[in-house]
Scaffold this active site. Structure first.
Site, short mmCIF file in Angstrom:
data_model
loop_
_atom_site.label_atom_id
_atom_site.label_comp_id
_atom_site.label_asym_id
_atom_site.label_seq_id
_atom_site.Cartn_x
_atom_site.Cartn_y
_atom_site.Cartn_z
N ASP A 171 -23.02 -11.38 -4.80
CA ASP A 171 -22.98 -10.18 -5.05
C ASP A 171 -23.87 -9.38 -5.14
OD1 ASP A 171 -23.23 -9.94 -8.67
OD2 ASP A 171 -26.20 -9.74 -7.86
N TYR A 223 -30.78 -3.13 -5.96
CA TYR A 223 -31.33 -3.46 -4.39
C TYR A 223 -31.51 -3.28 -3.20
CZ TYR A 223 -29.40 -7.46 -7.48
OH TYR A 223 -29.18 -8.10 -8.80
N ARG A 231 -28.56 -25.66 2.21
CA ARG A 231 -28.89 -25.12 0.86
C ARG A 231 -27.68 -24.39 -0.01
NH1 ARG A 231 -34.74 -23.85 -0.88
NH2 ARG A 231 -35.93 -25.73 -0.55
N ARG A 283 -39.21 -21.86 -10.39
CA ARG A 283 -39.92 -20.70 -10.98
C ARG A 283 -41.10 -21.69 -11.62
NH1 ARG A 283 -35.24 -18.84 -10.22
NH2 ARG A 283 -35.59 -17.07 -8.49
N HIS A 315 -25.71 -2.39 -15.26
CA HIS A 315 -26.47 -3.41 -14.43
C HIS A 315 -27.77 -3.41 -14.97
CE1 HIS A 315 -29.04 -5.64 -10.43
NE2 HIS A 315 -29.33 -5.88 -12.40
N THR A 321 -28.31 -17.36 -3.95
CA THR A 321 -29.33 -16.89 -2.60
C THR A 321 -30.11 -18.14 -2.29
OG1 THR A 321 -29.47 -15.29 -1.71
CG2 THR A 321 -31.10 -15.99 -3.02
N SER A 368 -31.72 -18.18 1.75
CA SER A 368 -31.80 -17.88 3.33
C SER A 368 -31.66 -19.46 3.90
CB SER A 368 -33.76 -17.92 3.77
OG SER A 368 -34.55 -18.68 2.88
N LYS A 369 -31.05 -20.86 2.72
CA LYS A 369 -30.91 -21.61 4.17
C LYS A 369 -29.82 -22.27 4.78
CE LYS A 369 -36.04 -23.39 3.17
NZ LYS A 369 -36.00 -21.78 2.37
N LEU A 401 -31.45 -21.63 -10.77
CA LEU A 401 -32.89 -22.33 -10.03
C LEU A 401 -34.10 -22.40 -11.05
CD1 LEU A 401 -31.57 -22.45 -6.90
CD2 LEU A 401 -30.68 -23.89 -8.31
N LYS A 407 -23.39 -3.44 -8.66
CA LYS A 407 -23.50 -3.08 -9.95
C LYS A 407 -24.19 -1.77 -10.31
CE LYS A 407 -25.65 -7.56 -10.23
NZ LYS A 407 -25.77 -8.13 -9.28
N1 LIG Z 1 -28.22 -8.97 -13.17
C1 LIG Z 1 -29.50 -9.05 -12.66
O1 LIG Z 1 -30.20 -8.10 -14.03
C2 LIG Z 1 -30.02 -9.91 -11.58
C3 LIG Z 1 -31.59 -9.92 -12.03
C4 LIG Z 1 -31.85 -11.27 -10.67
C5 LIG Z 1 -31.47 -12.49 -9.92
N2 LIG Z 1 -29.41 -11.45 -10.35
C6 LIG Z 1 -28.81 -11.59 -8.34
O2 LIG Z 1 -29.01 -13.12 -8.89
C7 LIG Z 1 -29.05 -13.51 -7.83
C8 LIG Z 1 -29.56 -14.35 -7.35
O3 LIG Z 1 -31.15 -14.67 -8.06
P1 LIG Z 1 -32.18 -15.80 -7.67
O4 LIG Z 1 -32.46 -16.06 -6.71
O5 LIG Z 1 -32.80 -15.74 -9.10
O6 LIG Z 1 -31.12 -17.04 -7.90
P2 LIG Z 1 -31.67 -18.43 -7.81
O7 LIG Z 1 -30.45 -19.44 -7.79
O8 LIG Z 1 -31.76 -18.67 -9.29
O9 LIG Z 1 -32.96 -18.89 -7.25
C9 LIG Z 1 -32.58 -18.94 -5.50
C10 LIG Z 1 -33.65 -19.19 -4.47
O10 LIG Z 1 -34.33 -20.80 -4.75
C11 LIG Z 1 -35.05 -20.77 -3.59
N3 LIG Z 1 -34.56 -22.01 -3.66
C12 LIG Z 1 -33.44 -22.77 -4.19
N4 LIG Z 1 -33.21 -23.96 -4.00
C13 LIG Z 1 -34.59 -24.20 -4.23
C14 LIG Z 1 -35.57 -25.46 -3.95
N5 LIG Z 1 -35.28 -26.76 -4.36
N6 LIG Z 1 -36.97 -25.13 -4.08
C15 LIG Z 1 -38.10 -23.97 -3.63
N7 LIG Z 1 -37.06 -23.08 -3.77
C16 LIG Z 1 -35.51 -23.69 -3.54
C17 LIG Z 1 -34.05 -19.82 -2.80
O11 LIG Z 1 -34.82 -19.51 -1.68
P3 LIG Z 1 -34.09 -20.77 -0.60
O12 LIG Z 1 -34.41 -19.46 0.61
O13 LIG Z 1 -35.75 -21.74 -0.11
O14 LIG Z 1 -33.16 -21.32 -0.38
C18 LIG Z 1 -33.34 -18.79 -3.56
O15 LIG Z 1 -34.64 -17.28 -2.88
C19 LIG Z 1 -29.85 -12.16 -6.67
O16 LIG Z 1 -30.11 -12.30 -5.15
C20 LIG Z 1 -28.78 -11.54 -7.54
O17 LIG Z 1 -28.28 -11.07 -6.86
C21 LIG Z 1 -29.17 -10.36 -11.01
#
Ligand SMILES: NC(=O)c1ccc[n+]([C@@H]2O[C@H](COP(=O)([O-])OP(=O)(O)OC[C@H]3O[C@@H](n4cnc5c(N)ncnc54)[C@H](OP(=O)(O)O)[C@@H]3O)[C@@H](O)[C@H]2O)c1
Length: 297
Positions: free
Chosen positions: A53, A58, A257, A206, A115, A251, A253-254, A201, A83
């Site tokens: 994605d 980005y 996961r 968060r 987007h 997403t 980095s590990k 997540l 997007k």
């Molecule tokens: N369309 C839009 O407007 C929009 C907006 C936001 C995002 N997105 C898309 O969605 C993707 C994912 O978004 P998101 O980052 O919000 O996804 P998410 O699934 O809510 O969060 C992923 C993040 O959580 C961390 N994480 C996972 N498990 C964890 C745990 N147990 N404890 C602490 N941290 C943990 C990960 O870091 P680690 O590296 O440590 O695992 C990663 O950085 C983006 O990259 C993008 O492609 C789209």
């Protein structure tokens, strides 16, 4: 690879234009925003991810393309999304997608999304943008087209004249936005628009310490006993989304996961009571973390 691993990786949802979308997408926004994503994308694909994605916003489409190339996996085995930026970088949407394709090193994307509706809406161009998106699909530059961060009202505007119903609406979706987003979720279900979630997540990453924590913990404990593997809170959140027919965009980095995320689809199902408790507890608070301006928040 064991059978349950293979079946978890191959779960797809059918889009309203007949295409199949893998249930788990690896995102190159958030943690990778404006960063070189080559290595992360390569590692994700080499560990079984088939859905990537990306987005013009980005600012890393070149590295997404490079990661795909470096993975050694044939392009046709992958599902790639990009997007349209809120403010298009060229006079036509097709021209912006061509710029993206050049950066990605691809002839087509599997999915192209608007987007956000905000700028188009302000300029009275939402319907025109969707017409241009329809042309793009017709020409095959994007196999499927859709939107992101659209409310029911935004969808209704484009559906008035649309000849192609958006295949997807990608929105922030987790228990702490369920109270408000259940409306757009139901509308999309009714129109056969697949919901893709991002920020899924959030309750553990968060906003820990909220009302949904206890339900997630007890579901994780039950699923761990039943499956004989350790089930994480994150997997419970993703399982809730899968059972609601929602594509999960995440997403990490590990590698651990990424592997854990991919296995989620093969876990036993959450019960009706667990799903209902997640939604009831989640709806007790409202926390949106992304794109608040698209939702007037
Ligand atoms: N369309 C839009 O407007 C929009 C907006 C936001 C995002 N997105 C898309 O969605 C993707 C994912 O978004 P998101 O980052 O919000 O996804 P998410 O699934 O809510 O969060 C992923 C993040 O959580 C961390 N994480 C996972 N498990 C964890 C745990 N147990 N404890 C602490 N941290 C943990 C990960 O870091 P680690 O590296 O440590 O695992 C990663 O950085 C983006 O990259 C993008 O492609 C789209």
């Amino acid at each position: 690879m064991r059978d349950f691993e293979r079946s978890a990786m191959s779960l797809t949802f059918k889009l309203n234009d007949g295409a199949q979308i893998p249930w788990l997408g690896f995102g190159t926004g958030t943690a990778l925003f404006n960063k070189d994503s080559t290595e992360a994308v390569k590692v994700a694909i080499q560990n079984g991810v088939t859905h990537l994605d990306g987005a013009q916003l980005y600012r890393n489409e070149e590295s997404l393309g490079q990661g795909i190339k470096d993975s050694g996996v044939p392009r046709e085995k992958l599902f790639v999304t990009t997007k349209l930026a809120e403010t298009p970088s060229a006079p036509t949407i097709k021209a912006t997608l061509k710029e993206s394709l050049k950066k990605l090193g691809l002839d087509y994307v599997d999915l192209f999304l608007i987007h956000s509706p905000v700028v188009a809406l302000r300029e009275g161009k939402l319907k025109q943008w969707w017409k241009e998106m329809e042309e793009i699909k017709k020409e095959g530059l994007a196999k499927s087209i859709g939107v992101s961060n659209f409310t029911v009202e935004h969808l209704q505007i484009i559906l008035e004249d649309a000849t192609v119903v958006p295949a997807v609406n990608q929105i922030e979706l987790h228990p702490y936005v369920w109270g408000v987003n259940s409306k757009v979720y139901s509308f999309c279900k009714d129109k056969s628009i697949v919901i893709e979630s991002y920020g899924g997540l959030s309750p553990i990453v968060r906003a820990p310490g909220g009302p949904v924590d206890t339900v997630l913990a007890s579901a994780a404990e039950r699923l761990s006993k039943e499956s004989g593997t350790t089930v994480s809170l994150g997997q419970v959140l993703s399982k809730w989304l899968i059972q609601k027919d929602v594509v999960v965009v995440t997403t990490s980095s590990k590698v651990s996961r990424i592997k854990e995320a991919l296995l989620t689809a093969s876990l036993p199902d959450l019960t009706v009571d667990e799903i209902s408790a997640i939604e009831t507890e989640g709806s007790k608070v409202h926390k949106r973390f992304f794109m608040k301006h698209a939702f007037n928040e």
